[in-house]
Design a protein around this motif. Structure first.
Motif, PDB file in Angstrom:
ATOM      1  N   LYS A  85       0.819  -1.211   0.000  1.00  0.00           N
ATOM      2  CA  LYS A  85       0.000   0.000   0.000  1.00  0.00           C
ATOM      3  C   LYS A  85       0.855   1.264   0.000  1.00  0.00           C
ATOM      4  O   LYS A  85       0.413   2.315  -0.437  1.00  0.00           O
ATOM      5  CB  LYS A  85      -0.942   0.000   1.193  1.00  0.00           C
ATOM      6  CG  LYS A  85      -1.969  -1.111   1.105  1.00  0.00           C
ATOM      7  CD  LYS A  85      -2.858  -1.135   2.322  1.00  0.00           C
ATOM      8  CE  LYS A  85      -3.847  -2.281   2.169  1.00  0.00           C
ATOM      9  NZ  LYS A  85      -4.411  -2.717   3.414  1.00  0.00           N
ATOM     10  N   THR A  86       2.081   1.154   0.534  1.00  0.00           N
ATOM     11  CA  THR A  86       2.975   2.309   0.603  1.00  0.00           C
ATOM     12  C   THR A  86       4.407   1.865   0.313  1.00  0.00           C
ATOM     13  O   THR A  86       4.718   0.670   0.384  1.00  0.00           O
ATOM     14  CB  THR A  86       2.953   2.952   2.017  1.00  0.00           C
ATOM     15  OG1 THR A  86       3.546   2.039   2.946  1.00  0.00           O
ATOM     16  CG2 THR A  86       1.533   3.317   2.463  1.00  0.00           C
ATOM     17  N   VAL A  87       5.261   2.821   0.029  1.00  0.00           N
ATOM     18  CA  VAL A  87       6.681   2.533  -0.171  1.00  0.00           C
ATOM     19  C   VAL A  87       7.276   1.948   1.108  1.00  0.00           C
ATOM     20  O   VAL A  87       8.190   1.117   1.051  1.00  0.00           O
ATOM     21  CB  VAL A  87       7.448   3.802  -0.617  1.00  0.00           C
ATOM     22  CG1 VAL A  87       8.947   3.554  -0.688  1.00  0.00           C
ATOM     23  CG2 VAL A  87       6.941   4.284  -1.976  1.00  0.00           C
ATOM     24  N   LEU A  88       6.735   2.336   2.252  1.00  0.00           N
ATOM     25  CA  LEU A  88       7.208   1.786   3.520  1.00  0.00           C
ATOM     26  C   LEU A  88       6.991   0.264   3.571  1.00  0.00           C
ATOM     27  O   LEU A  88       7.849  -0.471   4.074  1.00  0.00           O
ATOM     28  CB  LEU A  88       6.519   2.474   4.701  1.00  0.00           C
ATOM     29  CG  LEU A  88       7.022   2.098   6.088  1.00  0.00           C
ATOM     30  CD1 LEU A  88       8.523   2.362   6.233  1.00  0.00           C
ATOM     31  CD2 LEU A  88       6.248   2.867   7.149  1.00  0.00           C
ATOM     32  N   ASP A  89       5.869  -0.211   3.019  1.00  0.00           N
ATOM     33  CA  ASP A  89       5.640  -1.663   2.926  1.00  0.00           C
ATOM     34  C   ASP A  89       6.757  -2.323   2.118  1.00  0.00           C
ATOM     35  O   ASP A  89       7.254  -3.389   2.476  1.00  0.00           O
ATOM     36  CB  ASP A  89       4.302  -1.975   2.247  1.00  0.00           C
ATOM     37  CG  ASP A  89       3.091  -1.587   3.073  1.00  0.00           C
ATOM     38  OD1 ASP A  89       3.220  -1.466   4.311  1.00  0.00           O
ATOM     39  OD2 ASP A  89       2.016  -1.417   2.472  1.00  0.00           O
ATOM     40  N   THR A  90       7.140  -1.678   1.037  1.00  0.00           N
ATOM     41  CA  THR A  90       8.188  -2.230   0.175  1.00  0.00           C
ATOM     42  C   THR A  90       9.533  -2.208   0.894  1.00  0.00           C
ATOM     43  O   THR A  90      10.304  -3.173   0.804  1.00  0.00           O
ATOM     44  CB  THR A  90       8.259  -1.463  -1.160  1.00  0.00           C
ATOM     45  OG1 THR A  90       6.950  -1.446  -1.752  1.00  0.00           O
ATOM     46  CG2 THR A  90       9.233  -2.114  -2.126  1.00  0.00           C
ATOM     47  N   LYS A  91       9.809  -1.158   1.631  1.00  0.00           N
ATOM     48  CA  LYS A  91      11.060  -1.091   2.404  1.00  0.00           C
ATOM     49  C   LYS A  91      11.106  -2.204   3.444  1.00  0.00           C
ATOM     50  O   LYS A  91      12.148  -2.841   3.634  1.00  0.00           O
ATOM     51  CB  LYS A  91      11.218   0.280   3.070  1.00  0.00           C
ATOM     52  CG  LYS A  91      11.609   1.366   2.093  1.00  0.00           C
ATOM     53  CD  LYS A  91      11.830   2.691   2.786  1.00  0.00           C
ATOM     54  CE  LYS A  91      12.259   3.729   1.760  1.00  0.00           C
ATOM     55  NZ  LYS A  91      12.500   5.041   2.363  1.00  0.00           N
ATOM     56  N   ARG A  92       9.981  -2.438   4.117  1.00  0.00           N
ATOM     57  CA  ARG A  92       9.918  -3.527   5.106  1.00  0.00           C
ATOM     58  C   ARG A  92      10.180  -4.873   4.427  1.00  0.00           C
ATOM     59  O   ARG A  92      10.892  -5.724   4.961  1.00  0.00           O
ATOM     60  CB  ARG A  92       8.559  -3.557   5.795  1.00  0.00           C
ATOM     61  CG  ARG A  92       8.416  -2.538   6.887  1.00  0.00           C
ATOM     62  CD  ARG A  92       7.152  -2.825   7.714  1.00  0.00           C
ATOM     63  NE  ARG A  92       6.641  -1.594   8.231  1.00  0.00           N
ATOM     64  CZ  ARG A  92       5.568  -0.932   7.779  1.00  0.00           C
ATOM     65  NH1 ARG A  92       4.859  -1.393   6.792  1.00  0.00           N
ATOM     66  NH2 ARG A  92       5.207   0.197   8.329  1.00  0.00           N
ATOM     67  N   PHE A  93       9.583  -5.070   3.260  1.00  0.00           N
ATOM     68  CA  PHE A  93       9.772  -6.307   2.506  1.00  0.00           C
ATOM     69  C   PHE A  93      11.243  -6.483   2.116  1.00  0.00           C
ATOM     70  O   PHE A  93      11.813  -7.555   2.292  1.00  0.00           O
ATOM     71  CB  PHE A  93       8.882  -6.291   1.248  1.00  0.00           C
ATOM     72  CG  PHE A  93       9.198  -7.384   0.282  1.00  0.00           C
ATOM     73  CD1 PHE A  93       8.785  -8.685   0.527  1.00  0.00           C
ATOM     74  CD2 PHE A  93       9.910  -7.119  -0.876  1.00  0.00           C
ATOM     75  CE1 PHE A  93       9.083  -9.704  -0.372  1.00  0.00           C
ATOM     76  CE2 PHE A  93      10.218  -8.129  -1.771  1.00  0.00           C
ATOM     77  CZ  PHE A  93       9.799  -9.429  -1.523  1.00  0.00           C
ATOM     78  N   ILE A  94      11.857  -5.427   1.602  1.00  0.00           N
ATOM     79  CA  ILE A  94      13.271  -5.495   1.212  1.00  0.00           C
ATOM     80  C   ILE A  94      14.133  -5.868   2.415  1.00  0.00           C
ATOM     81  O   ILE A  94      15.013  -6.719   2.327  1.00  0.00           O
ATOM     82  CB  ILE A  94      13.733  -4.153   0.598  1.00  0.00           C
ATOM     83  CG1 ILE A  94      13.087  -3.953  -0.771  1.00  0.00           C
ATOM     84  CG2 ILE A  94      15.259  -4.087   0.493  1.00  0.00           C
ATOM     85  CD1 ILE A  94      13.278  -2.553  -1.352  1.00  0.00           C
ATOM     86  N   LYS A  95      13.869  -5.237   3.546  1.00  0.00           N
ATOM     87  CA  LYS A  95      14.668  -5.520   4.741  1.00  0.00           C
ATOM     88  C   LYS A  95      14.491  -6.965   5.199  1.00  0.00           C
ATOM     89  O   LYS A  95      15.465  -7.666   5.438  1.00  0.00           O
ATOM     90  CB  LYS A  95      14.309  -4.547   5.864  1.00  0.00           C
ATOM     91  CG  LYS A  95      15.195  -4.724   7.085  1.00  0.00           C
ATOM     92  CD  LYS A  95      14.931  -3.683   8.129  1.00  0.00           C
ATOM     93  CE  LYS A  95      15.765  -3.831   9.363  1.00  0.00           C
ATOM     94  NZ  LYS A  95      16.236  -5.131   9.730  1.00  0.00           N
ATOM     95  N   SER A  96      13.248  -7.426   5.305  1.00  0.00           N
ATOM     96  CA  SER A  96      13.015  -8.769   5.858  1.00  0.00           C
ATOM     97  C   SER A  96      13.319  -9.880   4.854  1.00  0.00           C
ATOM     98  O   SER A  96      13.922 -10.886   5.222  1.00  0.00           O
ATOM     99  CB  SER A  96      11.579  -8.897   6.373  1.00  0.00           C
ATOM    100  OG  SER A  96      10.653  -8.810   5.316  1.00  0.00           O
ATOM    101  N   PHE A  97      12.920  -9.731   3.595  1.00  0.00           N
ATOM    102  CA  PHE A  97      13.078 -10.813   2.626  1.00  0.00           C
ATOM    103  C   PHE A  97      14.467 -10.829   1.995  1.00  0.00           C
ATOM    104  O   PHE A  97      14.978 -11.888   1.668  1.00  0.00           O
ATOM    105  CB  PHE A  97      12.014 -10.694   1.524  1.00  0.00           C
ATOM    106  CG  PHE A  97      12.026 -11.832   0.538  1.00  0.00           C
ATOM    107  CD1 PHE A  97      11.618 -13.102   0.916  1.00  0.00           C
ATOM    108  CD2 PHE A  97      12.451 -11.630  -0.765  1.00  0.00           C
ATOM    109  CE1 PHE A  97      11.625 -14.159   0.005  1.00  0.00           C
ATOM    110  CE2 PHE A  97      12.461 -12.686  -1.684  1.00  0.00           C
ATOM    111  CZ  PHE A  97      12.045 -13.947  -1.294  1.00  0.00           C
ATOM    112  N   CYS A  98      15.073  -9.680   1.864  1.00  0.00           N
ATOM    113  CA  CYS A  98      16.379  -9.611   1.198  1.00  0.00           C
ATOM    114  C   CYS A  98      17.516  -9.338   2.175  1.00  0.00           C
ATOM    115  O   CYS A  98      18.332 -10.210   2.451  1.00  0.00           O
ATOM    116  CB  CYS A  98      16.347  -8.552   0.098  1.00  0.00           C
ATOM    117  SG  CYS A  98      15.121  -8.876  -1.190  1.00  0.00           S
ATOM    118  N   ILE A  99      17.590  -8.133   2.679  1.00  0.00           N
ATOM    119  CA  ILE A  99      18.760  -7.690   3.440  1.00  0.00           C
ATOM    120  C   ILE A  99      19.014  -8.535   4.691  1.00  0.00           C
ATOM    121  O   ILE A  99      20.149  -8.953   4.934  1.00  0.00           O
ATOM    122  CB  ILE A  99      18.652  -6.189   3.769  1.00  0.00           C
ATOM    123  CG1 ILE A  99      18.717  -5.395   2.452  1.00  0.00           C
ATOM    124  CG2 ILE A  99      19.749  -5.753   4.727  1.00  0.00           C
ATOM    125  CD1 ILE A  99      18.428  -3.914   2.580  1.00  0.00           C
TER     126      ILE A  99
END
Length: 193
Positions: A49-63
């Motif tokens: 829903k927001t770029v913040l959702d995408t940042k959370r996803f990047i942090k948890s799934f990738c980084i």
């Protein structure tokens, strides 16, 4: 070329694309496709829903997984404009794992150009030449014909259909999925020709 921060995640270059570890500053480009329900239709998550959702996803799934030494998804960078147009890779496998699941997500603007096959070849080559992986699997919803076609182009073979449990928020559903796989020995045999 080896990435200095995450040595298990090399930088891979093709004619048109660069595969490199996903970064937090990729969030705007990745939000462009993860905000679309048609993109996440075949993924075990809701649209962002927001770029913040995408940042959370990047942090948890990738980084977070990179930091644990896991091999994960690469950002797909279009070399013509330096834009992240998708992500592809193994779904967070440990360096000693002998089986890995391949996954891909591409911005719909780029659908229909068989990018998945071009990039999938590079991921298979990397997995079978640089890791302990002996078998790669892929799972796709039964009605996802685009992915099925790419998997077949990559010489992955169908081996079963099963009911997959999907949890999105509080909703639980079961969908028919097709499972595909390729063994390292099969890959090596096909690619010796």
């Amino acid at each position: 070329m080896v990435d200095d921060i995450y040595p298990q995640m090399p930088i891979i270059e093709t004619k048109n694309y660069l595969l490199r570890p996903v970064r937090l500053n990729d969030a705007d480009d990745m939000f462009e496709y993860y905000k679309q329900s048609k993109v996440v239709k075949y993924l075990p998550m809701s649209f962002h829903k927001t770029v913040l959702d995408t940042k959370r996803f990047i942090k948890s799934f990738c980084i977070d997984n990179y930091k644990q030494g896991k091999i994960g998804h690469f950002a797909v960078v279009d070399k013509s404009n330096n834009k992240v147009i998708g992500n592809i890779g193994l779904n967070n496998v440990d360096k000693n794992d002998t089986e890995g699941e391949i996954g891909i997500c591409i911005n719909p603007i780029y659908w229909g150009h068989d990018i998945a096959t071009e990039l999938g070849r590079e991921v298979l080559k990397f997995a079978f030449s640089s890791t302990n992986i002996k078998r790669i699997i892929a799972n796709t919803y039964e009605d996802n014909k685009r992915t099925r076609k790419s998997l077949e182009h990559l010489n992955l073979k169908y081996y079963k259909t099963y009911d997959k449990k999907i949890v999105k928020g509080m909703k639980i559903t079961y969908v028919k999925c097709d499972a595909y796989r390729i063994l390292k020995s099969e890959y090596n045999k096909k690619n010796r020709k």
